[in-house]
Design a protein around this motif. Sequence first.
Motif, PDB file in Angstrom:
ATOM      1  N   UNK A 197      -8.329 -20.584 -23.256  1.00 45.30           N
ATOM      2  CA  UNK A 197      -8.339 -20.591 -21.789  1.00 45.30           C
ATOM      3  C   UNK A 197      -9.620 -19.974 -21.252  1.00 45.30           C
ATOM      4  N   UNK A 198     -10.153 -20.599 -20.219  1.00 44.05           N
ATOM      5  CA  UNK A 198     -11.326 -20.088 -19.521  1.00 44.05           C
ATOM      6  C   UNK A 198     -10.970 -20.003 -18.043  1.00 44.05           C
ATOM      7  N   UNK A 199     -11.285 -18.882 -17.430  1.00 46.78           N
ATOM      8  CA  UNK A 199     -10.933 -18.746 -16.023  1.00 46.78           C
ATOM      9  C   UNK A 199     -12.068 -18.159 -15.216  1.00 46.78           C
ATOM     10  N   UNK A 200     -12.090 -18.478 -13.929  1.00 47.20           N
ATOM     11  CA  UNK A 200     -13.109 -17.945 -13.026  1.00 47.20           C
ATOM     12  C   UNK A 200     -12.472 -17.650 -11.669  1.00 47.20           C
ATOM     13  N   UNK A 201     -13.093 -16.754 -10.957  1.00 47.93           N
ATOM     14  CA  UNK A 201     -12.694 -16.509  -9.575  1.00 47.93           C
ATOM     15  C   UNK A 201     -13.752 -17.134  -8.681  1.00 47.93           C
ATOM     16  N   UNK A 202     -13.453 -18.306  -8.152  1.00 51.31           N
ATOM     17  CA  UNK A 202     -14.435 -19.046  -7.355  1.00 51.31           C
ATOM     18  C   UNK A 202     -13.912 -19.363  -5.960  1.00 51.31           C
ATOM     19  N   UNK A 203     -12.617 -19.299  -5.792  1.00 44.08           N
ATOM     20  CA  UNK A 203     -12.017 -19.680  -4.510  1.00 44.08           C
ATOM     21  C   UNK A 203     -11.932 -18.485  -3.564  1.00 44.08           C
ATOM     22  N   UNK A 204     -11.418 -17.370  -4.067  1.00 42.57           N
ATOM     23  CA  UNK A 204     -11.168 -16.217  -3.205  1.00 42.57           C
ATOM     24  C   UNK A 204     -11.267 -14.937  -4.037  1.00 42.57           C
ATOM     25  N   UNK A 205     -12.207 -14.067  -3.706  1.00 43.64           N
ATOM     26  CA  UNK A 205     -12.367 -12.830  -4.498  1.00 43.64           C
ATOM     27  C   UNK A 205     -11.111 -11.963  -4.487  1.00 43.64           C
ATOM     28  N   UNK A 206     -10.272 -12.093  -3.456  1.00 41.41           N
ATOM     29  CA  UNK A 206      -9.029 -11.316  -3.415  1.00 41.41           C
ATOM     30  C   UNK A 206      -8.128 -11.653  -4.606  1.00 41.41           C
ATOM     31  N   UNK A 207      -8.192 -12.902  -5.033  1.00 44.93           N
ATOM     32  CA  UNK A 207      -7.399 -13.311  -6.196  1.00 44.93           C
ATOM     33  C   UNK A 207      -7.906 -12.570  -7.429  1.00 44.93           C
ATOM     34  N   UNK A 208      -9.227 -12.429  -7.540  1.00 49.03           N
ATOM     35  CA  UNK A 208      -9.800 -11.651  -8.637  1.00 49.03           C
ATOM     36  C   UNK A 208      -9.386 -10.183  -8.549  1.00 49.03           C
ATOM     37  N   UNK A 209      -9.408  -9.663  -7.345  1.00 51.32           N
ATOM     38  CA  UNK A 209      -8.998  -8.270  -7.163  1.00 51.32           C
ATOM     39  C   UNK A 209      -7.548  -8.043  -7.578  1.00 51.32           C
ATOM     40  N   UNK A 210      -6.759  -9.100  -7.427  1.00 49.87           N
ATOM     41  CA  UNK A 210      -5.349  -9.003  -7.811  1.00 49.87           C
ATOM     42  C   UNK A 210      -5.168  -9.204  -9.318  1.00 49.87           C
ATOM     43  N   UNK A 211      -6.273  -9.350 -10.035  1.00 51.75           N
ATOM     44  CA  UNK A 211      -6.186  -9.441 -11.491  1.00 51.75           C
ATOM     45  C   UNK A 211      -6.006 -10.855 -12.020  1.00 51.75           C
ATOM     46  N   UNK A 212      -6.160 -11.838 -11.165  1.00 51.47           N
ATOM     47  CA  UNK A 212      -5.940 -13.223 -11.588  1.00 51.47           C
ATOM     48  C   UNK A 212      -7.239 -14.032 -11.447  1.00 51.47           C
ATOM     49  N   UNK A 213      -7.194 -15.265 -11.928  1.00 52.50           N
ATOM     50  CA  UNK A 213      -8.294 -16.200 -11.692  1.00 52.50           C
ATOM     51  C   UNK A 213      -7.757 -17.319 -10.790  1.00 52.50           C
ATOM     52  N   UNK A 214      -8.666 -18.090 -10.175  1.00 52.36           N
ATOM     53  CA  UNK A 214      -8.215 -19.174  -9.296  1.00 52.36           C
ATOM     54  C   UNK A 214      -8.674 -20.544  -9.772  1.00 52.36           C
ATOM     55  N   UNK A 249      -4.412 -21.787  -1.955  1.00 54.84           N
ATOM     56  CA  UNK A 249      -3.866 -20.718  -2.803  1.00 54.84           C
ATOM     57  C   UNK A 249      -2.614 -20.136  -2.158  1.00 54.84           C
ATOM     58  N   UNK A 250      -1.724 -19.607  -2.969  1.00 54.21           N
ATOM     59  CA  UNK A 250      -0.571 -18.922  -2.399  1.00 54.21           C
ATOM     60  C   UNK A 250      -1.053 -17.612  -1.752  1.00 54.21           C
ATOM     61  N   UNK A 251      -0.166 -16.923  -1.027  1.00 53.61           N
ATOM     62  CA  UNK A 251      -0.587 -15.667  -0.405  1.00 53.61           C
ATOM     63  C   UNK A 251      -0.819 -14.620  -1.487  1.00 53.61           C
ATOM     64  N   UNK A 252      -1.680 -13.673  -1.167  1.00 54.55           N
ATOM     65  CA  UNK A 252      -2.094 -12.676  -2.161  1.00 54.55           C
ATOM     66  C   UNK A 252      -0.904 -11.871  -2.684  1.00 54.55           C
ATOM     67  N   UNK A 253       0.062 -11.613  -1.847  1.00 55.55           N
ATOM     68  CA  UNK A 253       1.235 -10.864  -2.308  1.00 55.55           C
ATOM     69  C   UNK A 253       1.952 -11.588  -3.436  1.00 55.55           C
ATOM     70  N   UNK A 254       1.996 -12.909  -3.323  1.00 56.81           N
ATOM     71  CA  UNK A 254       2.615 -13.690  -4.394  1.00 56.81           C
ATOM     72  C   UNK A 254       1.752 -13.639  -5.652  1.00 56.81           C
ATOM     73  N   UNK A 255       0.435 -13.798  -5.471  1.00 59.87           N
ATOM     74  CA  UNK A 255      -0.478 -13.777  -6.624  1.00 59.87           C
ATOM     75  C   UNK A 255      -0.288 -12.485  -7.417  1.00 59.87           C
ATOM     76  N   UNK A 256      -0.073 -11.381  -6.717  1.00 60.94           N
ATOM     77  CA  UNK A 256       0.055 -10.071  -7.382  1.00 60.94           C
ATOM     78  C   UNK A 256       1.268  -9.983  -8.301  1.00 60.94           C
ATOM     79  N   UNK A 257       2.314 -10.744  -7.996  1.00 61.31           N
ATOM     80  CA  UNK A 257       3.546 -10.603  -8.779  1.00 61.31           C
ATOM     81  C   UNK A 257       3.920 -11.860  -9.566  1.00 61.31           C
ATOM     82  N   UNK A 258       3.120 -12.914  -9.412  1.00 57.68           N
ATOM     83  CA  UNK A 258       3.540 -14.203  -9.976  1.00 57.68           C
ATOM     84  C   UNK A 258       3.392 -14.276 -11.493  1.00 57.68           C
ATOM     85  N   UNK A 259       2.634 -13.346 -12.064  1.00 65.97           N
ATOM     86  CA  UNK A 259       2.361 -13.433 -13.497  1.00 65.97           C
ATOM     87  C   UNK A 259       1.035 -14.119 -13.775  1.00 65.97           C
ATOM     88  N   UNK A 260       0.421 -14.640 -12.743  1.00 70.52           N
ATOM     89  CA  UNK A 260      -0.885 -15.245 -12.916  1.00 70.52           C
ATOM     90  C   UNK A 260      -0.846 -16.761 -12.947  1.00 70.52           C
TER      91      UNK A 260
END
Lengths: 335, 335, 335, 335
Positions: C194-211, C157-168
């Motif tokens: 679209x179906x999404x889940x947070x299975x890789x890293x909960x931080x990605x979910x916290x950032x509002x995205x799915x992984x 996964x990219x770093x969480x800072x990127x996930x927060x601003x990437x648009x998802x």
Amino acid sequence: MKAGVIGAGRIGKVHIKNISMYVPEVEIKTVADPFMNAETEEFVRKCGVTKVTKDAEEILQDKEIEAVIICSSTDTHSKYIIEAAKAGKHIFCEKPVDYDLKKVHEAIDTAKEANVKLQIGFCRRFDHNHRGVYDVVRSGKIGDVHMIKISSRDPEPPCIDYVKVSGGIFYDMMIHDFDMARFLAGDEVVEVNAVGSVLVDPEIGNAGDVDTAVVTLKFAGGAIGMIDNSRKAVYGYDQRVEVFGSKGCVRNENDIPNTVIVSDAENTSYANTYSVMWDRYTGAFVSEIQAFADAVVNNKETPVTGMDGLYPVLMAAAATRSAREGRPVKIAEVE
Amino acid sequence: MKAGVIGAGRIGKVHIKNISMYVPEVEIKTVADPFMNAETEEFVRKCGVTKVTKDAEEILQDKEIEAVIICSSTDTHSKYIIEAAKAGKHIFCEKPVDYDLKKVHEAIDTAKEANVKLQIGFCRRFDHNHRGVYDVVRSGKIGDVHMIKISSRDPEPPCIDYVKVSGGIFYDMMIHDFDMARFLAGDEVVEVNAVGSVLVDPEIGNAGDVDTAVVTLKFAGGAIGMIDNSRKAVYGYDQRVEVFGSKGCVRNENDIPNTVIVSDAENTSYANTYSVMWDRYTGAFVSEIQAFADAVVNNKETPVTGMDGLYPVLMAAAATRSAREGRPVKIAEVE
Amino acid sequence: MKAGVIGAGRIGKVHIKNISMYVPEVEIKTVADPFMNAETEEFVRKCGVTKVTKDAEEILQDKEIEAVIICSSTDTHSKYIIEAAKAGKHIFCEKPVDYDLKKVHEAIDTAKEANVKLQIGFCRRFDHNHRGVYDVVRSGKIGDVHMIKISSRDPEPPCIDYVKVSGGIFYDMMIHDFDMARFLAGDEVVEVNAVGSVLVDPEIGNAGDVDTAVVTLKFAGGAIGMIDNSRKAVYGYDQRVEVFGSKGCVRNENDIPNTVIVSDAENTSYANTYSVMWDRYTGAFVSEIQAFADAVVNNKETPVTGMDGLYPVLMAAAATRSAREGRPVKIAEVE
Amino acid sequence: MKAGVIGAGRIGKVHIKNISMYVPEVEIKTVADPFMNAETEEFVRKCGVTKVTKDAEEILQDKEIEAVIICSSTDTHSKYIIEAAKAGKHIFCEKPVDYDLKKVHEAIDTAKEANVKLQIGFCRRFDHNHRGVYDVVRSGKIGDVHMIKISSRDPEPPCIDYVKVSGGIFYDMMIHDFDMARFLAGDEVVEVNAVGSVLVDPEIGNAGDVDTAVVTLKFAGGAIGMIDNSRKAVYGYDQRVEVFGSKGCVRNENDIPNTVIVSDAENTSYANTYSVMWDRYTGAFVSEIQAFADAVVNNKETPVTGMDGLYPVLMAAAATRSAREGRPVKIAEVE
């Protein structure tokens, strides 16, 4: 058609079971084995055979029996072929007919005079992968045959006691590959050069044999063959062939138990080939005995004739001498 | 490090381009070619080289030049090696050094005395697939080496004029495989048995050569090698190796231009391998010249030494004699 | 043709190097980057570019420069496209044009009015494996397209800072696959689920995205598409496509660094795919910039137009809404 | 153990033959079929069964019979399960139990109350390739399951008359894949989204069904599943699964009749997968009936329980509604 089976060891049992399951036109009437015991009797009975005996004569003298399947020890092959032929019975005989060329000739000649079918048990000709390569070669798709490569490696060496009496790697193991080379080439070998080493187990060397061997074949038409054998491939029973021709190349890969592919952080892997010969050639044993039944019932030429039984023995003789004398040996020298 | 390139034919151009693109530590100062023309000059200039000449002496006498890359015709290799060595320059020389063993020895000895690096252009050692096999063998993962198999087939025979002067298939084609066999085995060959046929083009036979050849190698340690060559594989440049050992087997497949797999009503198919040597070994040419630069700049042993240039010539000599005399030939017989 | 590059970060450097090595018809005159430093200057100079600047205006106002390659941050893409178009320069712009559809339209319209070429950097269209599948589909060999399957998984996964601003994930990762789906289908998507889940890293979910995300596509012509994305495939960069049609099926496998196959006592294994995007798509980056040069120099339509830049953004918008609202979303809803 | 078989159509015959050949602990005493005829009688007799009847009651009321194998038409499944259970017999029943959920529940409940074994005929769980993937997943080698992909495509659509009454593609074809998805995931599906198209044959659309369908599954634990079905894959019976997890990925390929690989001037090709379901799943049919015998004889839980028969029907109901209403449907909505 009623048949008798002489010899109910491992290979005999395979034929008995396969006939009962997959060859409806053949009924096994009698199974003979000098060491017939309760366990074998039970096995045979489950396959629908009612008569067992210790005496092969009961089969050979039974007028009702039209075909004999000879699965006894090698030293009795030619004797039973001759007797069965004289009794007018069609014959399927396990390979090799004999290592004594005179006896091989006598067996073949007797069968011919008696006008009975004779098929030798080179089962690999019936393997789906090798047969698939053969079909492509015969179709002309790869043009004229220029080179034939055969890799044939066993998972484990046989026991040393067997090595001491087997006649050596060229007779007991590579003989299958000699047959395969002729089968794929559609041509006869005229010269053999063999190289051997003892790399797997020094005991094999002490027994006078080699455990790693490479043979080069010259075919009459100019094609060249290569066979490599090892007594021990730790990854399983490795059986691959390749035919290279003027218009292309055809080869096969080993069968594997399933097609599962696993990728983890380290690498991507899949299952090794079978480590047991009987698993690898399951279908081949069925097909060869069906082919024999078909040849007898429909009065066709058998797909592996007596002469097909003779030539690999000649090649084994030439290879053995070549390895010993360190020079190429012509087939004509050993005939 | 400043370098000079002697010979700007096909292979010379490849090295010039690769150095300019992938070897930042080397600057080609001068390119010499007796047939230097405008087109070559243009090519060379685009690669950032400013000085071109018809006279190799301008490179050999240039004190600024530390390394010479010899890509001239084979008959001039040993001469330039000797001159470059005497001038104190490190040397990369295309294979073969020479077919005359005396000249090879003289070249190697001169380089040794001059204490300059000498690398021979057996590029296949640097191919990702062959190197991958080598790495597995050296890692010990497959245990002791028992057998080595090399298939090496060209898409098209060279022109007959070349066949007439090339020294024959064992010198001009199988020499790469002789090197590969030693490289993979990590051992020396002691005896060679060669079988050849004319199956591709009778003109090749008329020129005194064969176009299909199989060679068996005996290594000092007991391992056995097999090499097969054909001048014409219609499906492309077929380059595969296999090493069988006490703990496993490693082999490679041909590279293909893409991984596309098509299934239609007839069968499932994918792309053939490359039909042009330069496409197949693109990366190998880059890696070998990088390795040479690394050896010189960091004062390491070159990965393909002068002796590595000598042995394949010995094997070619033995194979040629073996094919001619129809018997195995020891390396000691041709030394 | 003289060109200027705006943005000399990672992807900018790749284009600069590739142009210098593989696109002889383009000469990069100037490279502009607001963070231009000594290291970048050195790199650029080695690629044969002499002029560097922190100010993109020096490119946009240079009459000699005919084409601009925009590799700056996404938020500046549309601005530079508009300015370059108004200055009459042809444009290659990295994906995505913008996430604001109004800006995308404005950029496309301006380029159209100015009659300049515009190519968007969907490099995967130029990958040898994906292009190979495309060629088979377009050839008609598999008939009408019924289904398209795309697997696209990143090694990390990219770093969480990127996930927060990437648009998802649908905007920053699956956008490539949306483009690939259209490319392979030769048809437009009308609805997305679209179906999404947070299975890789909960931080990605916290950032509002799915992984982990799976998207189903309905194409106008009735074909159905499936895309699966994961932010973390431990075995490497997994990029495979499959197109199923009325007359067959075509798919590709991952590239691997070599073709080496190892069999030991445990299993048979080969190398995993690349774990670095730049290794996997090396050739694609070269080909796309060559295609752009070809389009400009030979006045052809660019192979990835402005509209090709728009549609994947529409699909990302629809997928994002679909995942959020738990229902299929029509493209018409987000236009 | 004595058993009775109800229904001697195609699948019934397969079970009868497999039991006679591969399941020594089971003896089929009686075969019942309302359309019993001479041909079937002959077949059954060759398999060693002596009693045939048109009346299933003769099996259900036979105290000696301990187990019943139900291979009759789907509409009679639940009825026979209930009757057999009440008669205290263990039950193997072909899939699906019924499409009416009330009947499915009643059948399951009755078997439970009667304390008899109940196994549903989802044979693919016993296929060597799918089982191989399952074993890797269960071993933990690929970590937590994140995604499941199933491709399942038939070589030819069934006849239109069957399509009209089958309940549709989700009930008659994808039901196997619904079972496979649960089997591989080891988790329950909570929501289904289905997309369908008529691309193969408009007659299928006229009959109210689709012939190309893609379903997305949400599992309770967050994993996501994808299933694609086509009624017509011209290259054969295409059956592949892939499971992607936190530590790796496991997938399988189709079985092929042989491993032969042909390279000619055009390309390299190998055989397509099987085009007949019975060839593809030969071993699976044997293994499932062996597993049933094992469960009964050794008093183990059956490997495919009644509840395993229920869930795929729920998923088919949800998928059918989803495709009709164009929205995701929760399993809870159809229970």
